[in-house]
Design a protein around this motif. Sequence first.
Motif, short mmCIF file in Angstrom:
data_model
loop_
_atom_site.label_atom_id
_atom_site.label_comp_id
_atom_site.label_asym_id
_atom_site.label_seq_id
_atom_site.Cartn_x
_atom_site.Cartn_y
_atom_site.Cartn_z
N ALA A 138 0.86 5.87 -0.52
CA ALA A 138 -0.25 6.93 -0.81
C ALA A 138 -0.01 7.55 -2.36
O ALA A 138 -0.99 7.89 -2.91
CB ALA A 138 0.51 8.04 0.33
N ALA A 139 1.03 7.30 -2.53
CA ALA A 139 1.05 7.51 -4.36
C ALA A 139 -0.53 6.58 -4.86
O ALA A 139 -0.59 5.86 -4.89
CB ALA A 139 2.31 6.98 -5.30
N PRO A 142 -2.47 5.03 -8.30
CA PRO A 142 -1.87 3.52 -9.09
C PRO A 142 -1.00 4.43 -10.26
O PRO A 142 -0.02 3.60 -9.97
CB PRO A 142 -3.51 3.19 -9.66
CG PRO A 142 -4.42 4.15 -8.96
CD PRO A 142 -3.88 5.17 -8.34
N SER A 143 -1.52 5.03 -11.07
CA SER A 143 -0.06 5.08 -11.78
C SER A 143 0.94 5.55 -11.68
O SER A 143 1.99 4.92 -12.15
CB SER A 143 -1.20 6.24 -13.25
OG SER A 143 -1.05 7.20 -12.47
N THR A 144 1.10 6.33 -11.45
CA THR A 144 2.48 7.03 -10.04
C THR A 144 3.45 5.42 -9.27
O THR A 144 4.51 5.13 -9.66
CB THR A 144 2.38 7.58 -8.78
OG1 THR A 144 1.76 8.87 -10.05
CG2 THR A 144 4.03 8.05 -8.66
N HIS A 155 6.46 3.45 -10.74
CA HIS A 155 7.64 2.54 -10.26
C HIS A 155 7.89 1.44 -10.14
O HIS A 155 9.32 0.84 -10.26
CB HIS A 155 7.16 3.51 -8.36
CG HIS A 155 8.48 3.42 -7.63
ND1 HIS A 155 9.41 3.69 -8.03
CD2 HIS A 155 8.91 2.32 -6.51
CE1 HIS A 155 10.60 3.56 -7.01
NE2 HIS A 155 9.76 2.73 -6.05
N ALA A 156 7.17 0.75 -10.37
CA ALA A 156 7.08 -1.08 -9.91
C ALA A 156 7.77 -1.26 -10.99
O ALA A 156 8.13 -2.32 -11.03
CB ALA A 156 5.48 -1.56 -9.64
N ARG A 157 6.97 -1.22 -12.51
CA ARG A 157 7.66 -1.05 -13.47
C ARG A 157 9.24 -1.43 -13.83
O ARG A 157 9.85 -1.85 -14.17
CB ARG A 157 6.82 -0.58 -14.60
CG ARG A 157 5.83 -1.01 -14.82
CD ARG A 157 4.94 0.04 -16.25
NE ARG A 157 3.55 -0.61 -16.36
CZ ARG A 157 2.60 0.31 -15.60
NH1 ARG A 157 2.65 1.75 -15.32
NH2 ARG A 157 1.76 0.31 -16.13
N ARG A 194 2.46 1.97 -10.46
CA ARG A 194 2.57 1.56 -10.94
C ARG A 194 3.79 1.12 -11.70
O ARG A 194 4.69 0.82 -11.82
CB ARG A 194 1.04 0.87 -11.89
CG ARG A 194 0.01 0.81 -11.17
CD ARG A 194 -1.44 0.38 -11.61
NE ARG A 194 -1.36 -0.54 -13.07
CZ ARG A 194 -0.70 -1.56 -13.43
NH1 ARG A 194 -1.54 -1.99 -12.19
NH2 ARG A 194 -1.34 -2.11 -14.10
N LEU A 229 -0.27 -4.23 -5.81
CA LEU A 229 0.28 -3.47 -6.06
C LEU A 229 -1.52 -2.24 -5.51
O LEU A 229 -1.86 -2.29 -5.98
CB LEU A 229 0.70 -1.86 -6.24
CG LEU A 229 1.66 -2.75 -7.18
CD1 LEU A 229 2.46 -2.75 -8.25
CD2 LEU A 229 3.04 -3.06 -5.95
N LEU A 230 -1.94 -1.22 -4.12
CA LEU A 230 -2.65 -0.95 -3.79
C LEU A 230 -2.54 0.80 -3.44
O LEU A 230 -1.47 0.94 -3.08
CB LEU A 230 -3.50 -1.64 -2.48
CG LEU A 230 -3.20 -2.49 -2.78
CD1 LEU A 230 -4.12 -3.34 -1.39
CD2 LEU A 230 -4.83 -3.25 -3.63
N SER A 231 -3.45 1.62 -3.83
CA SER A 231 -3.06 3.70 -3.95
C SER A 231 -3.95 3.49 -2.60
O SER A 231 -5.21 3.08 -2.32
CB SER A 231 -3.10 3.77 -5.11
OG SER A 231 -2.51 3.99 -5.24
N ALA A 232 -3.36 3.87 -0.83
CA ALA A 232 -4.14 4.52 0.07
C ALA A 232 -5.76 5.42 -0.76
O ALA A 232 -6.59 4.97 0.01
CB ALA A 232 -3.84 5.08 1.36
N GLY A 233 -5.78 6.02 -1.70
CA GLY A 233 -6.32 7.20 -2.24
C GLY A 233 -7.42 8.39 -0.81
O GLY A 233 -6.33 7.82 -0.42
N VAL A 246 0.84 -1.24 -0.13
CA VAL A 246 0.26 0.12 0.23
C VAL A 246 1.13 1.19 0.02
O VAL A 246 1.80 1.28 1.19
CB VAL A 246 -0.39 -0.21 1.00
CG1 VAL A 246 -1.72 1.45 1.56
CG2 VAL A 246 -1.87 -1.19 1.38
#
Lengths: 65, 98
Positions: B27-28, B30-32, B36-38, B34, B47-51, B25
């Motif tokens: 704070a960023a 989803p696209s940010t 980074h994850a790429r 993801r 991968l989850l965003s806290a939204g 989880v």
Amino acid sequence: MKQRERCAELRWGLPKGATIRDYEFLEGPASLDKGDEPVRKVRLSKLFTAPDRALVIYQMMYGKR
Amino acid sequence: MCTAWLDSFNGVAHHLAQNIDLAVVAAADPSTLRAHARTRGWDKLRLLSAGDSAFKYDLGSEDREGNQDSTISVVTRDSDGTLRHFYSVHPRLAEDIQ
């Protein structure tokens, strides 16, 4: 290693944790190759894939609000 | 340190999945996250965003100013579906590491 096992044993002996609500998260497609849309809402309860499994969440330092 | 841990978790994700459900989880958005994850090759982690949720604040990985603190949280679910915050810890380097 033995100390870690002992620590784990002690942890599992802790009382049950405080109840928390079913928080909502945002998740993109399952595959990173499929772009970032659509974004779906996912509830905390849905992160468990079966009964009797613990959910471990790594809250990474990334992105300030 | 976060990055090294997640690199590791990604590598052994199938082993971890035998016993636990693991999610990341941030704070960023989803696209940010993801993107980074790429760059890290984290293709086996959830991968989850806290939204807009207060999850990070409530479980102690974020303060009112938005400052972040790496945190590992364990959540359990009772047979009736009750969710519980079992415990959280903050990864820290041992004091005797210079």
